[in-house]
Design a protein around this motif. Sequence first.
Motif, PDB file in Angstrom:
ATOM      1  N   ILE A 197       0.831  -1.208   0.000  1.00 50.30           N
ATOM      2  CA  ILE A 197       0.000   0.000   0.000  1.00 50.30           C
ATOM      3  C   ILE A 197       0.865   1.257   0.000  1.00 50.30           C
ATOM      4  N   ASP A 198       2.019   1.210   0.666  1.00 48.30           N
ATOM      5  CA  ASP A 198       2.913   2.375   0.657  1.00 48.30           C
ATOM      6  C   ASP A 198       3.377   2.711  -0.761  1.00 48.30           C
ATOM      7  N   ALA A 199       3.501   1.683  -1.616  1.00 47.47           N
ATOM      8  CA  ALA A 199       3.954   1.922  -2.988  1.00 47.47           C
ATOM      9  C   ALA A 199       2.919   2.668  -3.823  1.00 47.47           C
ATOM     10  N   VAL A 200       1.671   2.723  -3.360  1.00 49.79           N
ATOM     11  CA  VAL A 200       0.630   3.448  -4.086  1.00 49.79           C
ATOM     12  C   VAL A 200       0.849   4.958  -3.973  1.00 49.79           C
ATOM     13  N   GLY A 201       1.541   5.398  -2.907  1.00 48.01           N
ATOM     14  CA  GLY A 201       1.762   6.825  -2.689  1.00 48.01           C
ATOM     15  C   GLY A 201       2.391   7.543  -3.864  1.00 48.01           C
ATOM     16  N   PRO A 202       3.551   7.065  -4.408  1.00 50.11           N
ATOM     17  CA  PRO A 202       4.157   7.760  -5.550  1.00 50.11           C
ATOM     18  C   PRO A 202       3.239   7.855  -6.768  1.00 50.11           C
ATOM     19  N   TYR A 203       2.356   6.880  -6.951  1.00 48.02           N
ATOM     20  CA  TYR A 203       1.409   6.945  -8.075  1.00 48.02           C
ATOM     21  C   TYR A 203       0.412   8.080  -7.877  1.00 48.02           C
ATOM     22  N   LEU A 204      -0.138   8.191  -6.663  1.00 46.50           N
ATOM     23  CA  LEU A 204      -1.183   9.187  -6.405  1.00 46.50           C
ATOM     24  C   LEU A 204      -0.605  10.589  -6.252  1.00 46.50           C
ATOM     25  N   THR A 205       0.598  10.712  -5.704  1.00 43.59           N
ATOM     26  CA  THR A 205       1.166  12.041  -5.456  1.00 43.59           C
ATOM     27  C   THR A 205       2.097  12.524  -6.561  1.00 43.59           C
ATOM     28  N   GLY A 206       2.616  11.614  -7.380  1.00 41.81           N
ATOM     29  CA  GLY A 206       3.570  11.999  -8.408  1.00 41.81           C
ATOM     30  C   GLY A 206       3.088  11.764  -9.823  1.00 41.81           C
ATOM     31  N   TYR A 207       2.833  10.505 -10.146  1.00 38.90           N
ATOM     32  CA  TYR A 207       2.536  10.158 -11.538  1.00 38.90           C
ATOM     33  C   TYR A 207       1.181  10.697 -11.993  1.00 38.90           C
ATOM     34  N   LEU A 208       0.133  10.520 -11.169  1.00 41.87           N
ATOM     35  CA  LEU A 208      -1.203  10.955 -11.577  1.00 41.87           C
ATOM     36  C   LEU A 208      -1.275  12.467 -11.779  1.00 41.87           C
ATOM     37  N   PRO A 209      -0.789  13.311 -10.832  1.00 40.71           N
ATOM     38  CA  PRO A 209      -0.792  14.764 -11.113  1.00 40.71           C
ATOM     39  C   PRO A 209       0.034  15.142 -12.338  1.00 40.71           C
ATOM     40  N   GLN A 210       1.166  14.451 -12.541  1.00 42.76           N
ATOM     41  CA  GLN A 210       2.011  14.774 -13.683  1.00 42.76           C
ATOM     42  C   GLN A 210       1.329  14.408 -15.000  1.00 42.76           C
ATOM     43  N   MET A 211       0.552  13.341 -15.010  1.00 41.37           N
ATOM     44  CA  MET A 211      -0.179  12.971 -16.224  1.00 41.37           C
ATOM     45  C   MET A 211      -1.226  14.024 -16.575  1.00 41.37           C
ATOM     46  N   VAL A 212      -1.883  14.585 -15.565  1.00 44.43           N
ATOM     47  CA  VAL A 212      -2.873  15.645 -15.832  1.00 44.43           C
ATOM     48  C   VAL A 212      -2.170  16.881 -16.396  1.00 44.43           C
ATOM     49  N   ILE A 213      -1.020  17.227 -15.826  1.00 44.06           N
ATOM     50  CA  ILE A 213      -0.250  18.368 -16.338  1.00 44.06           C
ATOM     51  C   ILE A 213       0.229  18.084 -17.760  1.00 44.06           C
ATOM     52  N   SER A 214       0.631  16.836 -18.033  1.00 43.55           N
ATOM     53  CA  SER A 214       1.122  16.471 -19.372  1.00 43.55           C
ATOM     54  C   SER A 214       0.036  16.588 -20.429  1.00 43.55           C
ATOM     55  N   ALA A 215      -1.214  16.474 -20.020  1.00 36.30           N
ATOM     56  CA  ALA A 215      -2.308  16.600 -20.978  1.00 36.30           C
ATOM     57  C   ALA A 215      -2.745  18.054 -21.164  1.00 36.30           C
ATOM     58  N   THR A 216      -2.231  18.947 -20.322  1.00 32.68           N
ATOM     59  CA  THR A 216      -2.705  20.334 -20.349  1.00 32.68           C
ATOM     60  C   THR A 216      -1.637  21.310 -20.845  1.00 32.68           C
ATOM     61  N   VAL A 217      -0.452  21.286 -20.229  1.00 30.44           N
ATOM     62  CA  VAL A 217       0.584  22.274 -20.529  1.00 30.44           C
ATOM     63  C   VAL A 217       1.084  22.177 -21.976  1.00 30.44           C
ATOM     64  N   PRO A 218       1.461  20.973 -22.490  1.00 32.89           N
ATOM     65  CA  PRO A 218       1.930  20.931 -23.885  1.00 32.89           C
ATOM     66  C   PRO A 218       0.888  21.448 -24.876  1.00 32.89           C
ATOM     67  N   LEU A 219      -0.389  21.174 -24.627  1.00 37.91           N
ATOM     68  CA  LEU A 219      -1.438  21.668 -25.524  1.00 37.91           C
ATOM     69  C   LEU A 219      -1.504  23.191 -25.493  1.00 37.91           C
ATOM     70  N   ALA A 220      -1.418  23.781 -24.297  1.00 40.12           N
ATOM     71  CA  ALA A 220      -1.446  25.248 -24.194  1.00 40.12           C
ATOM     72  C   ALA A 220      -0.224  25.858 -24.882  1.00 40.12           C
ATOM     73  N   VAL A 221       0.939  25.230 -24.710  1.00 43.63           N
ATOM     74  CA  VAL A 221       2.156  25.737 -25.355  1.00 43.63           C
ATOM     75  C   VAL A 221       2.031  25.687 -26.873  1.00 43.63           C
ATOM     76  N   LEU A 222       1.489  24.586 -27.399  1.00 45.66           N
ATOM     77  CA  LEU A 222       1.327  24.464 -28.856  1.00 45.66           C
ATOM     78  C   LEU A 222       0.394  25.538 -29.397  1.00 45.66           C
ATOM     79  N   VAL A 223      -0.711  25.777 -28.697  1.00 44.33           N
ATOM     80  CA  VAL A 223      -1.650  26.807 -29.158  1.00 44.33           C
ATOM     81  C   VAL A 223      -0.962  28.171 -29.215  1.00 44.33           C
ATOM     82  N   ARG A 224      -0.190  28.489 -28.169  1.00 39.72           N
ATOM     83  CA  ARG A 224       0.496  29.792 -28.150  1.00 39.72           C
ATOM     84  C   ARG A 224       1.563  29.881 -29.244  1.00 39.72           C
ATOM     85  N   LEU A 225       2.273  28.769 -29.486  1.00 40.45           N
ATOM     86  CA  LEU A 225       3.307  28.795 -30.527  1.00 40.45           C
ATOM     87  C   LEU A 225       2.707  28.860 -31.923  1.00 40.45           C
ATOM     88  N   PHE A 226       1.550  28.265 -32.129  1.00 39.44           N
ATOM     89  CA  PHE A 226       0.890  28.390 -33.439  1.00 39.44           C
ATOM     90  C   PHE A 226       0.556  29.844 -33.732  1.00 39.44           C
TER      91      PHE A 226
END
Length: 505
Positions: A98-127
């Motif tokens: 159960i302790d191993a679930v921590g890095p998934y919930l606190t690190g990987y999951l938030p980073q995946m949400v950011i990965s779906a948002t920030v690159p898209l915003a950057v591309l729109v601005r660069l276009f």
Amino acid sequence: MTPDLPGSRRYLYMLCALAACTACLVLAQAELLAGLLTGSVALTLPIAALAARALLLWVQESMSVRFAASAKQHLRTRVLRSAMESPGAQTTLVTRGIDAVGPYLTGYLPQMVISATVPLAVLVRLFIADLTSALIIAATLPLIPVFAVLVGKHTTRQTELQWDLLSRLGGHFLDVVRGMETLMLFKRAGAQARIVREMAVQHADATMRTLRIAFLSALVLELVATLSIALVAVPVGLRLLNGSVDLQTALLVLLLAPEAYLPLRAAGAKFHAAAEGVAVLKNVLTFKEKTPKAVVLTRPPDLRTATIALEGVTVRYPGRTEPAVRNFWLTVEPGERVALIGPSGAGKSTLLSVVLGLTKPTEGRVLIGGADLREVTGWHECLTWVPQQPWLMAASVAENIRLADPQATDVDIERAAQAAALDVCVDRPGRELSSGQRQRVALARALLRRSAPVVLLDEPTARLDTRTEQAVLTASRKLLAGRTALVVAHRPALLPETDRVVRVG
């Protein structure tokens, strides 16, 4: 992969909101830094943007830690309430797993949400700012998730194998520790030690293979991202020399290009740290939590007039083919003293545990004055119990006796000790007593609890010499007088003190 976790939907909504704010701050920071380098923006504005990003990161981490703590508590409860055949595997899952679930919930999951948002915003601005650079980034950006997926599939298989080996190692090790006395008696401890050592080596090899994949995949992702940024930076530099792009736009592109790749690179790096947690989470979410039936609890009836009835009681323990007790029926009238006899392993102590409420019958029920024991609250207040092997805490004899009644005075303790024929100083440490003296401490506890109308005795004279047995019998007579009693007896010495003998098995 958090649909069954409490608060997961709200957590994901908050992550999306924070990711959107992060994307806005990334664009604002790049614009302000480009303006600062060209002399059109004051220094305080970029510093304010950097401070805002740091504050946003702190808010996200704090929220993630709180959610992870709540989620891990929920998962541990789910595992403990599930039916697992191996206590060792359950222990490993509840602690390390159960302790191993921590890095998934606190690190990987938030980073995946950011990965779906920030690159898209950057591309729109660069276009809007520079179409050529935007097309290069749009062409190279998918390479990172493609490589991450290819490596991730292999990593997932290796991580699941690693977790399976760890679970087996933990379960086997716990089983070996629990049976160490038997193994040493039959000279099999060395063989089991070799098996544990082999399993540990297998787990270490699997861990090293997983780490090797993690390091190589990080190298691949960094290489792809670096080459992609170079493909953007070199043409921008050449076009700046030719005068086809102004300095502020070139700076904006150079500042935003790394921000487009950074979230995906970070997500790839965090995936390996979270891979074990993903495997554990998949495993735990398949467990079916036992939901107890809602019952209306009632107080115990007056046991001076109520019967105790065991109706068709059957008890089966996990991992055993034969039940410990099969279809047992017994009715104990008020004030009746019943002795349970039978061969070892017949289930006599199990029946006492069922009456105590410590063991739930697989089939059948226990009725107290017509009320199901599972619906009775405060039942233990009506009982006094002398186990076969009394447990004594690391305290004085007096404190061990006082467990039966915390309000008892020193005079009450002395009287109970004398009635139990306990011929030791009550200030003496309880851990120093012999088995016979421990048995009499348990009897003194029971005698101190004078208000309990029901007595349960589990072979109180077992493994005692003749002199000690007589002292315990004398104390047992005082204890049984005028009470309803259920007595497990191997020796015939206690039988004359009972009204009826029932054979078990």
